[in-house]
Design a protein around this motif. Structure first.
Motif, PDB file in Angstrom:
ATOM      1  N   ALA A  57       0.837  -1.192   0.000  1.00  0.00           N
ATOM      2  CA  ALA A  57       0.000   0.000   0.000  1.00  0.00           C
ATOM      3  C   ALA A  57       0.872   1.243   0.000  1.00  0.00           C
ATOM      4  O   ALA A  57       2.058   1.177   0.316  1.00  0.00           O
ATOM      5  N   GLU A  58       0.256   2.363  -0.383  1.00  0.00           N
ATOM      6  CA  GLU A  58       0.932   3.650  -0.238  1.00  0.00           C
ATOM      7  C   GLU A  58       0.208   4.436   0.843  1.00  0.00           C
ATOM      8  O   GLU A  58      -1.023   4.501   0.854  1.00  0.00           O
ATOM      9  N   ALA A  59       0.986   5.016   1.757  1.00  0.00           N
ATOM     10  CA  ALA A  59       0.413   5.855   2.816  1.00  0.00           C
ATOM     11  C   ALA A  59       0.187   7.259   2.254  1.00  0.00           C
ATOM     12  O   ALA A  59       1.095   7.865   1.693  1.00  0.00           O
ATOM     13  N   LEU A  60      -1.037   7.752   2.378  1.00  0.00           N
ATOM     14  CA  LEU A  60      -1.382   9.076   1.856  1.00  0.00           C
ATOM     15  C   LEU A  60      -1.979   9.929   2.973  1.00  0.00           C
ATOM     16  O   LEU A  60      -2.919   9.514   3.655  1.00  0.00           O
ATOM     17  N   LEU A  61      -1.424  11.097   3.137  1.00  0.00           N
ATOM     18  CA  LEU A  61      -1.789  11.964   4.252  1.00  0.00           C
ATOM     19  C   LEU A  61      -3.127  12.667   4.038  1.00  0.00           C
ATOM     20  O   LEU A  61      -3.418  13.131   2.934  1.00  0.00           O
ATOM     21  N   ARG A  62      -3.925  12.735   5.098  1.00  0.00           N
ATOM     22  CA  ARG A  62      -5.197  13.454   5.077  1.00  0.00           C
ATOM     23  C   ARG A  62      -5.282  14.338   6.311  1.00  0.00           C
ATOM     24  O   ARG A  62      -4.833  13.947   7.380  1.00  0.00           O
ATOM     25  N   TRP A  63      -5.886  15.492   6.131  1.00  0.00           N
ATOM     26  CA  TRP A  63      -6.047  16.422   7.245  1.00  0.00           C
ATOM     27  C   TRP A  63      -7.535  16.602   7.530  1.00  0.00           C
ATOM     28  O   TRP A  63      -8.261  17.137   6.701  1.00  0.00           O
ATOM     29  N   GLN A  64      -7.943  16.142   8.693  1.00  0.00           N
ATOM     30  CA  GLN A  64      -9.337  16.309   9.115  1.00  0.00           C
ATOM     31  C   GLN A  64      -9.448  17.668   9.792  1.00  0.00           C
ATOM     32  O   GLN A  64      -9.207  17.795  10.996  1.00  0.00           O
ATOM     33  N   HIS A  65      -9.777  18.676   8.998  1.00  0.00           N
ATOM     34  CA  HIS A  65      -9.856  20.044   9.510  1.00  0.00           C
ATOM     35  C   HIS A  65     -11.161  20.217  10.288  1.00  0.00           C
ATOM     36  O   HIS A  65     -12.222  19.811   9.811  1.00  0.00           O
ATOM     37  N   PRO A  66     -11.091  20.827  11.502  1.00  0.00           N
ATOM     38  CA  PRO A  66     -12.297  20.932  12.325  1.00  0.00           C
ATOM     39  C   PRO A  66     -13.437  21.704  11.649  1.00  0.00           C
ATOM     40  O   PRO A  66     -14.602  21.426  11.888  1.00  0.00           O
ATOM     41  N   ARG A  67     -13.110  22.645  10.781  1.00  0.00           N
ATOM     42  CA  ARG A  67     -14.139  23.468  10.144  1.00  0.00           C
ATOM     43  C   ARG A  67     -14.379  23.045   8.689  1.00  0.00           C
ATOM     44  O   ARG A  67     -15.505  22.945   8.242  1.00  0.00           O
ATOM     45  N   ASP A  68     -13.282  22.755   7.967  1.00  0.00           N
ATOM     46  CA  ASP A  68     -13.391  22.545   6.524  1.00  0.00           C
ATOM     47  C   ASP A  68     -13.490  21.081   6.084  1.00  0.00           C
ATOM     48  O   ASP A  68     -13.561  20.799   4.891  1.00  0.00           O
ATOM     49  N   GLY A  69     -13.450  20.150   7.054  1.00  0.00           N
ATOM     50  CA  GLY A  69     -13.552  18.738   6.679  1.00  0.00           C
ATOM     51  C   GLY A  69     -12.236  18.169   6.193  1.00  0.00           C
ATOM     52  O   GLY A  69     -11.171  18.713   6.476  1.00  0.00           O
ATOM     53  N   LEU A  70     -12.339  17.082   5.427  1.00  0.00           N
ATOM     54  CA  LEU A  70     -11.136  16.365   4.978  1.00  0.00           C
ATOM     55  C   LEU A  70     -10.409  17.148   3.884  1.00  0.00           C
ATOM     56  O   LEU A  70     -10.981  17.444   2.843  1.00  0.00           O
ATOM     57  N   ILE A  71      -9.155  17.466   4.121  1.00  0.00           N
ATOM     58  CA  ILE A  71      -8.380  18.246   3.153  1.00  0.00           C
ATOM     59  C   ILE A  71      -7.299  17.367   2.528  1.00  0.00           C
ATOM     60  O   ILE A  71      -6.564  16.668   3.229  1.00  0.00           O
ATOM     61  N   ALA A  72      -7.225  17.412   1.178  1.00  0.00           N
ATOM     62  CA  ALA A  72      -6.240  16.597   0.447  1.00  0.00           C
ATOM     63  C   ALA A  72      -4.858  17.245   0.516  1.00  0.00           C
ATOM     64  O   ALA A  72      -4.743  18.470   0.644  1.00  0.00           O
ATOM     65  N   PRO A  73      -3.820  16.410   0.427  1.00  0.00           N
ATOM     66  CA  PRO A  73      -2.450  16.934   0.561  1.00  0.00           C
ATOM     67  C   PRO A  73      -2.071  18.004  -0.454  1.00  0.00           C
ATOM     68  O   PRO A  73      -1.250  18.867  -0.160  1.00  0.00           O
ATOM     69  N   ALA A  74      -2.663  17.943  -1.659  1.00  0.00           N
ATOM     70  CA  ALA A  74      -2.333  18.953  -2.685  1.00  0.00           C
ATOM     71  C   ALA A  74      -2.598  20.362  -2.163  1.00  0.00           C
ATOM     72  O   ALA A  74      -1.985  21.321  -2.612  1.00  0.00           O
ATOM     73  N   GLU A  75      -3.519  20.472  -1.191  1.00  0.00           N
ATOM     74  CA  GLU A  75      -3.869  21.790  -0.677  1.00  0.00           C
ATOM     75  C   GLU A  75      -2.951  22.282   0.430  1.00  0.00           C
ATOM     76  O   GLU A  75      -2.930  23.473   0.711  1.00  0.00           O
TER      77      GLU A  75
END
Ligand code: C2E
Ligand code: MG
Ligand code: MG
Ligand code: MG
Length: 277
Positions: A57-75
């Protein structure tokens, strides 16, 4: 830039630039807190061999932002790269990925799976990068043989001697190396042989229009032929259709990753996925 302007030079003040800087520092602040608050997670995207066997598998980072929801790494990765915030983020990713790898070694069906981890240029350029990786492996008890570090062409070309030194040292621990997004950068053929990489990852931009786009088909065929004759393992990313997979397969591609097989999954969903195969 204002920073490099000497004394007595005129500085132009651009309000839109100020707004961009403000946005960046807000984001940087939020990212700093995100680590402490546990807002980051890793998702795992399954990888398959030619016989449709799960190999890793490849590990891919995700950011669960409290206000904006799930944010992709490109951002947030590109912004993080421009500041030093990528360093604690990169450490968190490596620690979390190695902990996951160690946990998989206890599962009958997850044991032996490889795990790919993306490394940022700034992280890789740290003088103590090799020690950092060694320490994380030591404390997590993850098997280095199952860890693949994903580098990109632009970062390995920066300082080739430093790159070779680091890759050589880490390969002695058993770690594997993959060149991510291959074809989008400018690596020379001589570099490919000097770096003693294990894997090339064909960028998804070459895969998306297969097999209809003749130019992309020619590029992919050339990459696979070259990689195979150099003894490199070759994996295609962004494989979404059976037609794409079949074309890659006909050219001798070794492995696949993409929505055709599975989207990136949470750790839990990944284990359920593995159990259901
Ligand atoms: P990448 O390493 O090339 O990762 C592959 C990207 O392709 C991932 O995007 C993945 O979700 C996406 N993808 C997978 N299968 C398909 C498909 O079938 N179709 C399409 N259209 N896309 C597919 P994601 O997760 O948004 O990550 C984007 C990039 O962010 C990554 O590209 C990588 O460069 C960077 N990144 C992700 N996680 C990390 C990390 O932990 N550290 C660092 N430094 N960079 C990371
Ligand atoms: Mg990658
Ligand atoms: Mg890639
Ligand atoms: Mg990419």
């Amino acid at each position: 830039q204002a920073k490099t302007a000497g004394r007595n030079t005129v500085r132009f003040y651009d309000p839109s630039m100020q707004a961009a800087l403000d946005r960046r520092s807000t984001l940087e602040n939020e990212l700093r807190h995100a680590i402490k608050r546990g807002e980051f997670t890793l998702h795992y995207q399954p990888q398959f061999d030619r016989l449709h066997r799960l190999i890793g598998a490849e590990a891919l980072l995700r950011w669960q932002h409290p206000r904006d929801g799930l944010i992709a790494p490109a951002e947030f990765i590109p912004v993080s790269e421009q500041t030093s915030i990528i360093l604690p983020i990169g450490s968190w990713v490596l620690e979390t990925a190695c902990a996951q790898l160690a946990a998989w070694s206890h599962g009958e069906r997850t044991r032996g799976l490889m795990l790919g981890v993306n490394v940022s240029a700034r992280q890789f350029r740290q003088p103590d990068f090799v020690d950092q990786v060694r320490n994380v492996l030591d404390s997590s008890h993850a098997n280095p043989e199952l860890l693949t570090l994903e580098l990109t062409e632009s970062m390995v070309l920066g300082d080739v001697a430093d790159t070779i030194r680091k890759i050589t040292a880490l390969k002695q621990l058993g770690i594997h190396f993959s060149l991510d997004d291959f074809g989008t950068g400018f690596s020379s053929f001589s570099c490919l042989t000097r770096l003693s990489l294990d894997q090339l990852k064909i960028d998804k931009s070459f895969v998306v229009n297969l097999p209809g786009n003749g130019a992309d088909a020619a590029i992919v065929t050339a990459i696979i032929t070259m990689a195979r004759s150099l003894g490199l393992n070759i994996i295609a990313e962004g494989v979404e259709t059976e037609m794409q997979r079949a074309f890659l397969d006909s050219q001798g591609c070794h492995a696949y990753q993409g929505h055709l097989f599975s989207r990136p999954l949470t750790g839990e969903a990944f284990e359920a996925f593995v159990g259901g195969i």
